[in-house]
Scaffold this motif. Structure first.
Motif, PDB file in Angstrom:
ATOM      1  N   ALA A  64       0.827  -1.215   0.000  1.00  0.00           N
ATOM      2  CA  ALA A  64       0.000   0.000   0.000  1.00  0.00           C
ATOM      3  C   ALA A  64       0.856   1.258   0.000  1.00  0.00           C
ATOM      4  O   ALA A  64       0.484   2.276  -0.607  1.00  0.00           O
ATOM      5  CB  ALA A  64      -0.931  -0.016   1.213  1.00  0.00           C
ATOM      6  N   LEU A  65       2.005   1.195   0.655  1.00  0.00           N
ATOM      7  CA  LEU A  65       2.871   2.380   0.726  1.00  0.00           C
ATOM      8  C   LEU A  65       3.604   2.639  -0.584  1.00  0.00           C
ATOM      9  O   LEU A  65       4.130   3.735  -0.783  1.00  0.00           O
ATOM     10  CB  LEU A  65       3.884   2.221   1.866  1.00  0.00           C
ATOM     11  CG  LEU A  65       3.308   2.281   3.290  1.00  0.00           C
ATOM     12  CD1 LEU A  65       4.399   2.062   4.326  1.00  0.00           C
ATOM     13  CD2 LEU A  65       2.619   3.629   3.536  1.00  0.00           C
ATOM     14  N   TRP A  68       2.013   5.465  -2.350  1.00  0.00           N
ATOM     15  CA  TRP A  68       2.026   6.731  -1.621  1.00  0.00           C
ATOM     16  C   TRP A  68       3.164   7.590  -2.144  1.00  0.00           C
ATOM     17  O   TRP A  68       4.303   7.147  -2.281  1.00  0.00           O
ATOM     18  CB  TRP A  68       2.181   6.446  -0.125  1.00  0.00           C
ATOM     19  CG  TRP A  68       2.274   7.634   0.762  1.00  0.00           C
ATOM     20  CD1 TRP A  68       1.540   8.778   0.699  1.00  0.00           C
ATOM     21  CD2 TRP A  68       3.183   7.801   1.861  1.00  0.00           C
ATOM     22  NE1 TRP A  68       1.911   9.644   1.688  1.00  0.00           N
ATOM     23  CE2 TRP A  68       2.923   9.068   2.421  1.00  0.00           C
ATOM     24  CE3 TRP A  68       4.168   7.010   2.433  1.00  0.00           C
ATOM     25  CZ2 TRP A  68       3.624   9.565   3.522  1.00  0.00           C
ATOM     26  CZ3 TRP A  68       4.858   7.477   3.523  1.00  0.00           C
ATOM     27  CH2 TRP A  68       4.585   8.742   4.055  1.00  0.00           C
ATOM     28  N   ASP A  69       2.888   8.865  -2.428  1.00  0.00           N
ATOM     29  CA  ASP A  69       3.920   9.747  -2.975  1.00  0.00           C
ATOM     30  C   ASP A  69       4.817  10.332  -1.903  1.00  0.00           C
ATOM     31  O   ASP A  69       5.782  11.052  -2.216  1.00  0.00           O
ATOM     32  CB  ASP A  69       3.266  10.883  -3.783  1.00  0.00           C
ATOM     33  CG  ASP A  69       2.307  11.716  -2.935  1.00  0.00           C
ATOM     34  OD1 ASP A  69       2.199  11.460  -1.713  1.00  0.00           O
ATOM     35  OD2 ASP A  69       1.656  12.613  -3.504  1.00  0.00           O
ATOM     36  N   GLY A  70       4.566  10.062  -0.639  1.00  0.00           N
ATOM     37  CA  GLY A  70       5.407  10.547   0.435  1.00  0.00           C
ATOM     38  C   GLY A  70       4.984  11.862   1.031  1.00  0.00           C
ATOM     39  O   GLY A  70       5.541  12.283   2.056  1.00  0.00           O
ATOM     40  N   GLU A 141       2.062  10.945  12.067  1.00  0.00           N
ATOM     41  CA  GLU A 141       3.312  11.558  11.626  1.00  0.00           C
ATOM     42  C   GLU A 141       3.782  10.888  10.334  1.00  0.00           C
ATOM     43  O   GLU A 141       3.913   9.657  10.285  1.00  0.00           O
ATOM     44  CB  GLU A 141       4.402  11.425  12.691  1.00  0.00           C
ATOM     45  CG  GLU A 141       4.066  12.111  14.014  1.00  0.00           C
ATOM     46  CD  GLU A 141       4.032  13.617  13.860  1.00  0.00           C
ATOM     47  OE1 GLU A 141       4.691  14.133  12.936  1.00  0.00           O
ATOM     48  OE2 GLU A 141       3.344  14.268  14.662  1.00  0.00           O
ATOM     49  N   PRO A 142       4.048  11.663   9.278  1.00  0.00           N
ATOM     50  CA  PRO A 142       4.563  11.053   8.037  1.00  0.00           C
ATOM     51  C   PRO A 142       5.893  10.332   8.238  1.00  0.00           C
ATOM     52  O   PRO A 142       6.191   9.367   7.514  1.00  0.00           O
ATOM     53  CB  PRO A 142       4.717  12.257   7.095  1.00  0.00           C
ATOM     54  CG  PRO A 142       3.774  13.298   7.636  1.00  0.00           C
ATOM     55  CD  PRO A 142       3.777  13.108   9.113  1.00  0.00           C
ATOM     56  N   THR A 143       6.706  10.787   9.210  1.00  0.00           N
ATOM     57  CA  THR A 143       8.001  10.129   9.429  1.00  0.00           C
ATOM     58  C   THR A 143       7.826   8.671   9.828  1.00  0.00           C
ATOM     59  O   THR A 143       8.692   7.837   9.525  1.00  0.00           O
ATOM     60  CB  THR A 143       8.781  10.881  10.508  1.00  0.00           C
ATOM     61  OG1 THR A 143       7.976  10.998  11.697  1.00  0.00           O
ATOM     62  CG2 THR A 143       9.168  12.272  10.033  1.00  0.00           C
ATOM     63  N   THR A 144       6.724   8.363  10.523  1.00  0.00           N
ATOM     64  CA  THR A 144       6.475   6.965  10.898  1.00  0.00           C
ATOM     65  C   THR A 144       6.327   6.091   9.662  1.00  0.00           C
ATOM     66  O   THR A 144       6.920   5.010   9.555  1.00  0.00           O
ATOM     67  CB  THR A 144       5.204   6.873  11.755  1.00  0.00           C
ATOM     68  OG1 THR A 144       5.376   7.646  12.947  1.00  0.00           O
ATOM     69  CG2 THR A 144       4.891   5.430  12.114  1.00  0.00           C
ATOM     70  N   TRP A 145       5.580   6.556   8.699  1.00  0.00           N
ATOM     71  CA  TRP A 145       5.340   5.774   7.495  1.00  0.00           C
ATOM     72  C   TRP A 145       6.559   5.739   6.582  1.00  0.00           C
ATOM     73  O   TRP A 145       6.803   4.728   5.900  1.00  0.00           O
ATOM     74  CB  TRP A 145       4.128   6.338   6.760  1.00  0.00           C
ATOM     75  CG  TRP A 145       2.887   6.251   7.594  1.00  0.00           C
ATOM     76  CD1 TRP A 145       2.337   7.232   8.348  1.00  0.00           C
ATOM     77  CD2 TRP A 145       2.087   5.091   7.795  1.00  0.00           C
ATOM     78  NE1 TRP A 145       1.218   6.770   8.988  1.00  0.00           N
ATOM     79  CE2 TRP A 145       1.033   5.444   8.665  1.00  0.00           C
ATOM     80  CE3 TRP A 145       2.131   3.778   7.299  1.00  0.00           C
ATOM     81  CZ2 TRP A 145       0.057   4.556   9.070  1.00  0.00           C
ATOM     82  CZ3 TRP A 145       1.149   2.882   7.687  1.00  0.00           C
ATOM     83  CH2 TRP A 145       0.122   3.271   8.572  1.00  0.00           C
TER      84      TRP A 145
END
Length: 408
Positions: A64-65, A68-70, A141-145
């Motif tokens: 799924a990631l 994702w464009d980040g 938090e985006p940093t987690t992903w």
């Protein structure tokens, strides 16, 4: 009538049997080298770039990631996938390994993973983004992903980047680690410098010792050679702890200096748990590896060479520099290479007598193998050490020539 002879098959006969016998004799050695050297080396190199733990435990989340464009937060599908996979990882008892891998990239996520997995059973059905955000704010938090996606790469270069104090940012660029985490490059330079210093000390101390043994009468030479070999007959742990007794602040050497009046009782020297202790203890341990190659070469040099140089008007210094020293270079090269390679890989002695300022890169390899269990980083550090030794070996071969090296 002429007798018929059976034609000889290719590869048969005495020559073929001798070759098969030679192969059979060498085969056990090849198997031994493959099992004890090549297989561990290959495993280390593979582990430094291959880590499937997160990818095997969170395959749906990683998939799924990929879409994702980040920017911002990932889609709802990623939240739903990780919720189910965290529960399954907890049941399979692999959650700790997964959380540990991700925590290496973003500190604090180990507790977020374990807390979320523990409370998932009590969560109500609904949008998983809101549910996970209520369980732990780290999921907002985006940093987690970014950390999960980076840890989910089966083949990765992050261990080598960490080994040289670099990191890959979320946009794919490479940057230096924060200043407080830049430790490995400094340790590599310290290890190189310490190994060179120890090699120089062993050469300065070992050369006259080898010369004395090589030119002493047989009975005295045997006694001196036995004294050189004493460290080989003593446990490494005993030798190292003996230096702790000698060098500590209240130790034998400081007591002797105080008794002789060379220093005051309040001015005792700090010679242990620092770089001084590392240099002294490692030089003592590695000195025989310098003396023995030098002795084997010096013993084969005829004494008449120096006498001939003196008869032609050379001073002792000139005779040594132009006649004796060049003939001992094979032993110098062999001893220096042995001592240098062994010094790079030592970690027990620096760990016991070096303190924080006397630690070498090998101590960090041991730490990651035994304590932090970050085997990928340990393998990357070991691979860089191996590459450095090979580069120095090739440089030595180019400048001096390995064929001139002699071990006796």
């Amino acid at each position: 009538m002429r007798a018929w002879r059976r034609p000889r098959l290719a590869g048969s006969g005495p020559g073929a049997r001798e070759r098969l016998r030679a192969v059979a004799l060498v085969l056990p050695l090849l198997v031994f080298l493959g099992v004890t050297f090549l297989a561990p080396l290959g495993t280390m190199l593979l582990r430094s770039v291959y880590d499937p733990t997160v990818a095997d435990a969170l395959p749906e989340t990683i998939e799924a990631l990929r879409e994702w464009d980040g920017d911002g937060l990932p889609p709802e599908a990623a939240y739903e996938a990780i919720a189910g996979e965290l529960a399954r990882a907890q049941e399979a008892r692999t959650l700790g390994q997964v959380a540990g891998r991700v925590n290496r990239l973003e500190s604090g996520l180990r507790s977020a993973f374990t807390r979320t997995a523990r409370n998932l059973d009590e969560a109500a059905a609904g949008p998983w983004r809101e549910i996970l955000a209520e369980l732990d704010p780290a999921w907002t938090e985006p940093t987690t992903w970014h950390a999960i996606r980076a840890a989910g790469e089966r083949f990765t270069s992050r261990h080598y980047l960490n080994a040289v104090d670099l990191q890959r940012l979320s946009d794919g660029s490479i940057a230096r680690q924060p200043e407080e985490r830049r430790i490995y490059v400094a340790l590599f330079w310290r290890t190189l410098l310490v190994s060179l210093v120890i090699t120089g000390l062993c050469l300065v101390l070992g050369y006259p010792i080898a010369h004395l043994i090589a030119h002493a009468p047989p009975r005295r030479a045997n006694l001196l050679l036995a004294l050189v070999l004493v460290p080989f007959w003593t446990s490494l742990l005993v030798r190292t702890t003996s230096w702790i007794v000698l060098l500590q602040t209240q130790g034998v050497i400081n007591d002797l200096l105080v008794t002789l009046g060379l220093i005051g009782d309040d001015g005792r020297l700090a010679m242990i748990y620092n770089m001084t202790g590392t240099l002294v203890a490692m030089t003592h341990v590695l000195l025989p590896f310098m003396v023995l190659p030098l002795y084997s070469v010096m013993r084969s040099i005829p004494n008449v060479h120096m006498s001939a140089a003196a008869s032609m008007g050379a001073t002792p210094v000139q005779a040594f520099r132009r006649v004796y020293w060049p003939q001992t270079l094979p032993g110098v090269g062999a001893g220096s290479l042995l001592v240098f390679i062994l010094a790079i890989g030592y970690y027990i002695t620096p760990a016991l007598v070096g303190g924080s300022s006397g630690q070498l890169i090998s101590n960090m390899v041991a730490y990651h193998m035994q304590t932090s269990l970050n085997w990928g980083l340990a393998a990357a550090l070991g691979a860089l050490m191996l590459a450095g030794v090979l580069i120095l070996y090739l440089l030595y071969d180019r400048l001096v020539g390995v064929e001139r090296m002699s071990l006796g």
